[in-house]
Design a protein around this motif. Structure first.
Motif, PDB file in Angstrom:
ATOM      1  N   PHE A 205     -91.359  24.385  64.158  1.00 21.05           N
ATOM      2  CA  PHE A 205     -91.166  25.609  64.935  1.00 21.05           C
ATOM      3  C   PHE A 205     -90.135  26.511  64.275  1.00 21.05           C
ATOM      4  CE2 PHE A 205     -88.628  27.964  67.996  1.00 21.05           C
ATOM      5  CZ  PHE A 205     -89.605  28.751  68.602  1.00 21.05           C
ATOM      6  N   GLU A 206     -89.040  25.956  63.784  1.00 21.08           N
ATOM      7  CA  GLU A 206     -88.001  26.787  63.173  1.00 21.08           C
ATOM      8  C   GLU A 206     -88.555  27.571  61.991  1.00 21.08           C
ATOM      9  OE1 GLU A 206     -83.464  26.470  61.324  1.00 21.08           O
ATOM     10  OE2 GLU A 206     -84.559  24.651  61.880  1.00 21.08           O
ATOM     11  N   VAL A 207     -89.344  26.923  61.172  1.00 20.87           N
ATOM     12  CA  VAL A 207     -89.937  27.586  59.999  1.00 20.87           C
ATOM     13  C   VAL A 207     -90.898  28.682  60.435  1.00 20.87           C
ATOM     14  CG1 VAL A 207     -91.411  27.247  57.972  1.00 20.87           C
ATOM     15  CG2 VAL A 207     -89.667  25.537  58.563  1.00 20.87           C
TER      16      VAL A 207
ATOM     17  N   ARG B 286     -82.980  37.188  66.036  1.00 17.22           N
ATOM     18  CA  ARG B 286     -82.403  36.114  65.222  1.00 17.22           C
ATOM     19  C   ARG B 286     -81.281  35.394  65.978  1.00 17.22           C
ATOM     20  NH1 ARG B 286     -84.723  36.099  60.400  1.00 17.22           N
ATOM     21  NH2 ARG B 286     -85.520  38.056  59.530  1.00 17.22           N
ATOM     22  N   SER B 287     -80.535  36.145  66.777  1.00 18.43           N
ATOM     23  CA  SER B 287     -79.474  35.524  67.573  1.00 18.43           C
ATOM     24  C   SER B 287     -80.065  34.613  68.654  1.00 18.43           C
ATOM     25  CB  SER B 287     -78.616  36.618  68.225  1.00 18.43           C
ATOM     26  OG  SER B 287     -77.656  36.053  69.093  1.00 18.43           O
ATOM     27  N   LEU B 288     -81.104  35.080  69.332  1.00 20.79           N
ATOM     28  CA  LEU B 288     -81.742  34.259  70.358  1.00 20.79           C
ATOM     29  C   LEU B 288     -82.360  33.005  69.750  1.00 20.79           C
ATOM     30  CD1 LEU B 288     -83.538  37.069  72.416  1.00 20.79           C
ATOM     31  CD2 LEU B 288     -81.561  35.729  73.151  1.00 20.79           C
ATOM     32  N   LEU B 289     -82.971  33.176  68.595  1.00 20.26           N
ATOM     33  CA  LEU B 289     -83.595  32.031  67.919  1.00 20.26           C
ATOM     34  C   LEU B 289     -82.538  30.995  67.529  1.00 20.26           C
ATOM     35  CD1 LEU B 289     -86.284  30.925  66.762  1.00 20.26           C
ATOM     36  CD2 LEU B 289     -85.703  32.084  64.611  1.00 20.26           C
ATOM     37  N   LYS B 290     -81.463  31.475  66.923  1.00 29.48           N
ATOM     38  CA  LYS B 290     -80.426  30.571  66.440  1.00 29.48           C
ATOM     39  C   LYS B 290     -79.690  29.858  67.568  1.00 29.48           C
ATOM     40  CE  LYS B 290     -75.991  30.647  63.974  1.00 29.48           C
ATOM     41  NZ  LYS B 290     -75.005  31.520  63.264  1.00 29.48           N
TER      42      LYS B 290
ATOM     43  N   GLY C  70     -86.283  23.416  67.261  1.00 26.96           N
ATOM     44  CA  GLY C  70     -86.319  23.589  65.807  1.00 26.96           C
ATOM     45  C   GLY C  70     -87.104  22.519  65.070  1.00 26.96           C
ATOM     46  N   ASN C  71     -86.989  21.254  65.488  1.00 30.45           N
ATOM     47  CA  ASN C  71     -87.652  20.145  64.786  1.00 30.45           C
ATOM     48  C   ASN C  71     -88.999  19.764  65.394  1.00 30.45           C
ATOM     49  OD1 ASN C  71     -85.619  19.837  62.846  1.00 30.45           O
ATOM     50  ND2 ASN C  71     -84.384  18.613  64.254  1.00 30.45           N
ATOM     51  N   TYR C  72     -89.447  20.524  66.393  1.00 28.51           N
ATOM     52  CA  TYR C  72     -90.787  20.304  66.942  1.00 28.51           C
ATOM     53  C   TYR C  72     -91.826  20.866  65.985  1.00 28.51           C
ATOM     54  CZ  TYR C  72     -89.556  19.127  71.832  1.00 28.51           C
ATOM     55  OH  TYR C  72     -89.110  18.528  72.978  1.00 28.51           O
TER      56      TYR C  72
END
Length: 399
Positions: free
Chosen positions: A70-72, A92-96, A104-106
């Motif tokens: 998902f992060e990628v 980008r702030s909301l994502l981070k 992120g690791n899903y």
């Protein structure tokens, strides 16, 4: 003994565990296993029948398609879009800060509706509802694209209303308080308060305003740019976020003399000069103005008042004047009616007056009023009739 019928699509085999595995040839030429095993051969065969029908309908999706982190995928989603600088910074702030720590690791294909519900509940216990709503809306948009890219079959973001910020209603202050604030801020900033109140301009639109776009002879202000303050304090002139933000707003004639005084004394004098600048001629920064604003609002007894609340005052007054929803949207620079609808409550007093007039008409139809005063008092002055008067008064009225 009857010969076992040969299966025409896929195959089933019994595992050492006693369960059954189904495999089938995909349209991609790869032999795919079912995502789970079955308790009986019949169940496995039934699954193969459904999978074959799915392929024939053209609905088949490779089980490996959504196996991307998902992060990628989310970062590439932002990279691939043409966004305003502030919007990109927000995403980008909301994502981070709110999405990657959990998802992120899903793999994109592994993100389920239950995961989203748990994430939202956890976030609501940590940050405000408005921030969670924005993060949820970003997640929903990313996963909608994943559906379009045929990485997943359906969007796991299906919580009704979760993407709508629950913005509390702003305090409506009287105009007398606005005038008090004007008396408390330095003279350099009085025109800023006036325009913020009576033209519905946002802070960035005011800070980015230039002389050619403040047409005092025509009585209008043209919003064609804004000043964006980015993370780290960097300032950047930009166009409004939406087409609706580029607009022309009429200025009340009553404040034009004060705006002329400001242009003569405090604005940059060159042809394309900035209307609002700091005491040393620098860009007007929200952070620099905050100290002045905080003192002024405290002095008038409104320590919680935001500068943006001045825009709320102007919008509410515009609604109370009878402005339609479309007129409010145009003045505010909104493409969606959602924000403009907030100010429709301002018509409540007008609606009460209408209801009162209708009630008076009903009283007249019923023969209950209005009546004239008798005896002393201003000749011809009317009072509302009631059914509490004397019998003589009622009889005279009926005649």
């Amino acid at each position: 003994m009857a010969e076992k019928r040969k299966r025409r699509f896929g195959r089933v085999r019994k595992l050492p565990s006693g369960r059954f595995q189904a495999r089938y040839p995909g349209p991609d030429g790869v032999d795919h296993p079912a995502p789970y095993t079955f308790t009986s051969e019949r169940e496995a065969e039934r699954w193969l029948v459904l999978k074959e029908a799915e392929i024939q309908r053209g609905d088949w999706m490779s089980p490996d398609a959504g196996k991307v982190l998902f992060e990628v995928y989310a970062k590439s989603w932002i990279d691939d879009r043409v966004l305003k600088v502030r919007t990109e910074g927000l995403y980008r702030s909301l994502l981070k800060n709110h999405l990657v720590p959990t998802f992120g690791n899903y793999n994109v294909c592994d993100l389920k509706e239950a995961d989203v519900r748990r994430w939202r509940k956890e976030r609501l216990g940590v940050v405000g509802q408005s921030t969670v709503a924005k993060a949820y809306q970003l997640l929903k948009s990313i996963m909608s694209t994943a559906v379009e890219d045929e990485l997943i079959r359906k969007n796991p973001c299906r919580i009704k209303g979760a993407g709508t910020p629950d913005t509390p209603e702003r305090q409506m202050i009287p105009l007398a308080k606005v005038l008090e604030i004007m008396g408390k801020v330095p003279e350099r900033y009085r025109a800023l308060v006036l325009l913020g109140t009576f033209t519905s301009l946002r802070w960035g639109e005011l800070a980015g305003l230039r002389r050619p776009n403040l047409d005092l002879d025509g009585g209008v202000v043209r919003v064609v740019s804004e000043l964006a303050e980015l993370d780290g304090g960097k300032l950047m002139e930009d166009t409004p976020k939406s087409r609706a933000g580029r607009r022309v707003v009429s200025i009340p004639q009553e404040i034009i003399p004060e705006l002329r005084h400001h242009l003569d004394r405090f604005a940059e004098q060159e042809e394309n000069g900035r209307v609002f600048v700091g005491p040393k001629g620098a860009w007007l920064r929200r952070s620099g103005f905050r100290r002045i604003w905080n003192k002024a609002r405290a002095d008038v007894g409104l320590p919680g008042l935001h500068f943006h609340d001045l825009r709320h005052v102007g919008n509410t007054l515009a609604a109370a004047s009878g402005a339609s929803l479309k007129e409010l949207m145009a003045r505010m620079g909104h493409a969606s009616p959602r924000a403009a609808l907030i100010y429709q409550h301002a018509t409540q007093d007008r609606d009460k007056a209408i209801a009162e007039a209708l009630g008076q008409a009903l009283k007249v139809a019923r023969g209950e009023g209005p009546k004239r005063r008798s005896g002393k008092g201003h000749p011809g002055r009317q009072v509302r009739g009631t059914n509490q008067g004397t019998g003589t008064q009622r009889a005279r009225h009926q005649k």
